[in-house]
Scaffold this motif. Sequence first.
Motif, PDB file in Angstrom:
ATOM      1  N   ASP A   1      21.795 -12.629  40.865  1.00  0.00           N
ATOM      2  CA  ASP A   1      22.771 -13.933  40.381  1.00  0.00           C
ATOM      3  C   ASP A   1      23.041 -13.886  38.904  1.00  0.00           C
ATOM      4  OD1 ASP A   1      19.934 -15.339  42.342  1.00  0.00           O
ATOM      5  OD2 ASP A   1      22.069 -14.815  43.407  1.00  0.00           O
ATOM      6  N   TYR A   2      22.107 -13.417  38.125  1.00  0.00           N
ATOM      7  CA  TYR A   2      22.694 -13.681  36.702  1.00  0.00           C
ATOM      8  C   TYR A   2      22.677 -12.407  36.110  1.00  0.00           C
ATOM      9  CZ  TYR A   2      21.270 -18.390  38.404  1.00  0.00           C
ATOM     10  OH  TYR A   2      20.863 -19.608  38.742  1.00  0.00           O
ATOM     11  N   TRP A   3      23.763 -12.233  35.064  1.00  0.00           N
ATOM     12  CA  TRP A   3      23.958 -11.026  34.481  1.00  0.00           C
ATOM     13  C   TRP A   3      23.996 -11.240  32.836  1.00  0.00           C
ATOM     14  CZ3 TRP A   3      23.806  -6.074  36.361  1.00  0.00           C
ATOM     15  CH2 TRP A   3      23.639  -6.201  37.794  1.00  0.00           C
ATOM     16  N   GLY A   4      23.509 -10.437  32.044  1.00  0.00           N
ATOM     17  CA  GLY A   4      23.952 -10.524  30.465  1.00  0.00           C
ATOM     18  C   GLY A   4      25.211  -9.806  30.453  1.00  0.00           C
ATOM     19  N   GLN A   5      25.782  -9.905  29.146  1.00  0.00           N
ATOM     20  CA  GLN A   5      26.991  -9.280  28.679  1.00  0.00           C
ATOM     21  C   GLN A   5      26.842  -7.944  28.365  1.00  0.00           C
ATOM     22  OE1 GLN A   5      24.785 -10.691  26.766  1.00  0.00           O
ATOM     23  NE2 GLN A   5      24.738  -9.075  25.052  1.00  0.00           N
TER      24      GLN A   5
ATOM     25  N   VAL B   1      21.563 -20.732  32.878  1.00  0.00           N
ATOM     26  CA  VAL B   1      20.695 -19.617  32.742  1.00  0.00           C
ATOM     27  C   VAL B   1      21.744 -18.599  32.033  1.00  0.00           C
ATOM     28  CG1 VAL B   1      20.037 -17.490  33.910  1.00  0.00           C
ATOM     29  CG2 VAL B   1      19.638 -19.556  35.128  1.00  0.00           C
ATOM     30  N   GLN B   2      20.794 -17.935  30.944  1.00  0.00           N
ATOM     31  CA  GLN B   2      21.550 -17.302  30.078  1.00  0.00           C
ATOM     32  C   GLN B   2      20.660 -16.014  29.722  1.00  0.00           C
ATOM     33  OE1 GLN B   2      22.591 -18.829  25.980  1.00  0.00           O
ATOM     34  NE2 GLN B   2      24.179 -17.435  25.902  1.00  0.00           N
ATOM     35  N   LEU B   3      21.325 -14.639  29.896  1.00  0.00           N
ATOM     36  CA  LEU B   3      20.332 -13.522  29.487  1.00  0.00           C
ATOM     37  C   LEU B   3      21.316 -12.889  28.471  1.00  0.00           C
ATOM     38  CD1 LEU B   3      20.014 -12.191  33.180  1.00  0.00           C
ATOM     39  CD2 LEU B   3      18.295 -13.531  31.910  1.00  0.00           C
ATOM     40  N   VAL B   4      20.787 -12.421  27.328  1.00  0.00           N
ATOM     41  CA  VAL B   4      21.149 -11.854  26.143  1.00  0.00           C
ATOM     42  C   VAL B   4      20.422 -10.702  25.890  1.00  0.00           C
ATOM     43  CG1 VAL B   4      21.796 -12.229  23.802  1.00  0.00           C
ATOM     44  CG2 VAL B   4      21.794 -14.290  25.499  1.00  0.00           C
ATOM     45  N   GLU B   5      21.101  -9.464  25.972  1.00  0.00           N
ATOM     46  CA  GLU B   5      20.669  -8.262  25.710  1.00  0.00           C
ATOM     47  C   GLU B   5      20.842  -7.985  24.213  1.00  0.00           C
ATOM     48  OE1 GLU B   5      22.838  -7.551  29.605  1.00  0.00           O
ATOM     49  OE2 GLU B   5      23.267  -8.683  27.804  1.00  0.00           O
ATOM     50  N   SER B   6      19.968  -7.183  23.839  1.00  0.00           N
ATOM     51  CA  SER B   6      19.999  -6.520  22.337  1.00  0.00           C
ATOM     52  C   SER B   6      19.266  -5.357  22.154  1.00  0.00           C
ATOM     53  CB  SER B   6      19.605  -7.583  21.322  1.00  0.00           C
ATOM     54  OG  SER B   6      18.044  -7.893  21.545  1.00  0.00           O
ATOM     55  N   GLY B   7      19.492  -4.507  21.091  1.00  0.00           N
ATOM     56  CA  GLY B   7      18.628  -3.178  20.822  1.00  0.00           C
ATOM     57  C   GLY B   7      19.487  -2.277  21.123  1.00  0.00           C
ATOM     58  N   GLY B   8      21.024  -2.252  21.696  1.00  0.00           N
ATOM     59  CA  GLY B   8      21.470  -0.935  21.995  1.00  0.00           C
ATOM     60  C   GLY B   8      21.959  -0.370  20.829  1.00  0.00           C
ATOM     61  N   GLY B   9      22.485   0.800  20.734  1.00  0.00           N
ATOM     62  CA  GLY B   9      23.270   1.661  19.393  1.00  0.00           C
ATOM     63  C   GLY B   9      23.085   3.167  19.684  1.00  0.00           C
ATOM     64  N   LEU B  10      23.311   3.767  18.546  1.00  0.00           N
ATOM     65  CA  LEU B  10      23.552   5.235  18.672  1.00  0.00           C
ATOM     66  C   LEU B  10      22.338   5.983  18.266  1.00  0.00           C
ATOM     67  CD1 LEU B  10      25.574   7.583  18.905  1.00  0.00           C
ATOM     68  CD2 LEU B  10      26.055   7.220  16.175  1.00  0.00           C
ATOM     69  N   VAL B  11      22.086   7.003  19.104  1.00  0.00           N
ATOM     70  CA  VAL B  11      20.599   7.707  18.726  1.00  0.00           C
ATOM     71  C   VAL B  11      21.157   8.984  19.230  1.00  0.00           C
ATOM     72  CG1 VAL B  11      19.625   7.137  21.142  1.00  0.00           C
ATOM     73  CG2 VAL B  11      18.387   7.659  19.278  1.00  0.00           C
ATOM     74  N   GLN B  12      20.182  10.009  18.654  1.00  0.00           N
ATOM     75  CA  GLN B  12      20.328  11.444  18.873  1.00  0.00           C
ATOM     76  C   GLN B  12      19.609  11.782  20.311  1.00  0.00           C
ATOM     77  OE1 GLN B  12      19.423  13.648  15.513  1.00  0.00           O
ATOM     78  NE2 GLN B  12      21.420  13.772  15.172  1.00  0.00           N
ATOM     79  N   ALA B  13      19.910  12.763  20.730  1.00  0.00           N
ATOM     80  CA  ALA B  13      19.151  13.342  21.923  1.00  0.00           C
ATOM     81  C   ALA B  13      17.620  13.573  21.688  1.00  0.00           C
ATOM     82  CB  ALA B  13      19.935  14.630  22.631  1.00  0.00           C
ATOM     83  N   GLY B  14      17.039  13.167  22.528  1.00  0.00           N
ATOM     84  CA  GLY B  14      15.475  13.079  22.405  1.00  0.00           C
ATOM     85  C   GLY B  14      14.709  11.874  21.530  1.00  0.00           C
ATOM     86  N   GLY B  15      15.795  10.888  21.129  1.00  0.00           N
ATOM     87  CA  GLY B  15      15.290   9.636  20.556  1.00  0.00           C
ATOM     88  C   GLY B  15      14.957   8.854  21.305  1.00  0.00           C
ATOM     89  N   SER B  16      14.802   7.469  20.785  1.00  0.00           N
ATOM     90  CA  SER B  16      14.155   6.250  21.324  1.00  0.00           C
ATOM     91  C   SER B  16      14.968   4.960  21.152  1.00  0.00           C
ATOM     92  CB  SER B  16      12.581   6.155  21.164  1.00  0.00           C
ATOM     93  OG  SER B  16      11.902   7.351  21.587  1.00  0.00           O
ATOM     94  N   LEU B  17      14.982   4.171  22.290  1.00  0.00           N
ATOM     95  CA  LEU B  17      15.641   2.903  21.810  1.00  0.00           C
ATOM     96  C   LEU B  17      14.764   1.880  22.504  1.00  0.00           C
ATOM     97  CD1 LEU B  17      19.408   3.192  21.810  1.00  0.00           C
ATOM     98  CD2 LEU B  17      17.954   2.567  19.848  1.00  0.00           C
ATOM     99  N   ARG B  18      14.859   0.670  22.023  1.00  0.00           N
ATOM    100  CA  ARG B  18      14.048  -0.602  22.941  1.00  0.00           C
ATOM    101  C   ARG B  18      15.146  -1.533  23.127  1.00  0.00           C
ATOM    102  NH1 ARG B  18       8.940  -4.546  22.215  1.00  0.00           N
ATOM    103  NH2 ARG B  18      10.138  -5.346  20.733  1.00  0.00           N
ATOM    104  N   LEU B  19      15.471  -1.801  24.348  1.00  0.00           N
ATOM    105  CA  LEU B  19      16.413  -2.772  24.757  1.00  0.00           C
ATOM    106  C   LEU B  19      15.538  -4.222  25.050  1.00  0.00           C
ATOM    107  CD1 LEU B  19      18.933  -1.077  27.134  1.00  0.00           C
ATOM    108  CD2 LEU B  19      18.954  -1.281  24.458  1.00  0.00           C
TER     109      LEU B  19
END
Length: 127
Positions: free
Chosen positions: A115-119, A2-20
């Motif tokens: 049981d399983y976690w991403g990085q 099993v592999q879980l791979v996260e992406s989509g993080g970053g730097l954003v200003q308050a009030g902004g949006s991100l999608r992980l």
Amino acid sequence: QVQLVESGGGLVQAGGSLRLSCAASGRTFSSYTMGWFRQAPGKEREFVAYIRWTTGSTYYADSVKGRFTISRDNAKNTVYLQMNSLKPEDTAVYYCAATASTTEYYVYTRQGLYDYWGQGTQVTVSS
């Protein structure tokens, strides 16, 4: 494996949006529950949201309710966390997790169940 791979993080200003995104592989996840957790500097890891893959039912921490939305794409075996109206206190490393356990709805907020976690992926919200 099993592999879980996260992406989509970053730097954003308050009030902004991100999608992980959390891409899952290694087995069929149709009976799993997928969770998002986060850990801010100097703090313990905490629950953010989960989604039951089978039913699509969701549950959120009070701190993100109304601002974050968890969803899944069955065809892509991917879980998303849409984060809107971000605040500096949302700054943390965000982790995707998976569990095959079936239990009461509130138990899925407990990280020990998974049981399983991403990085992890870093989300930084500037004021």
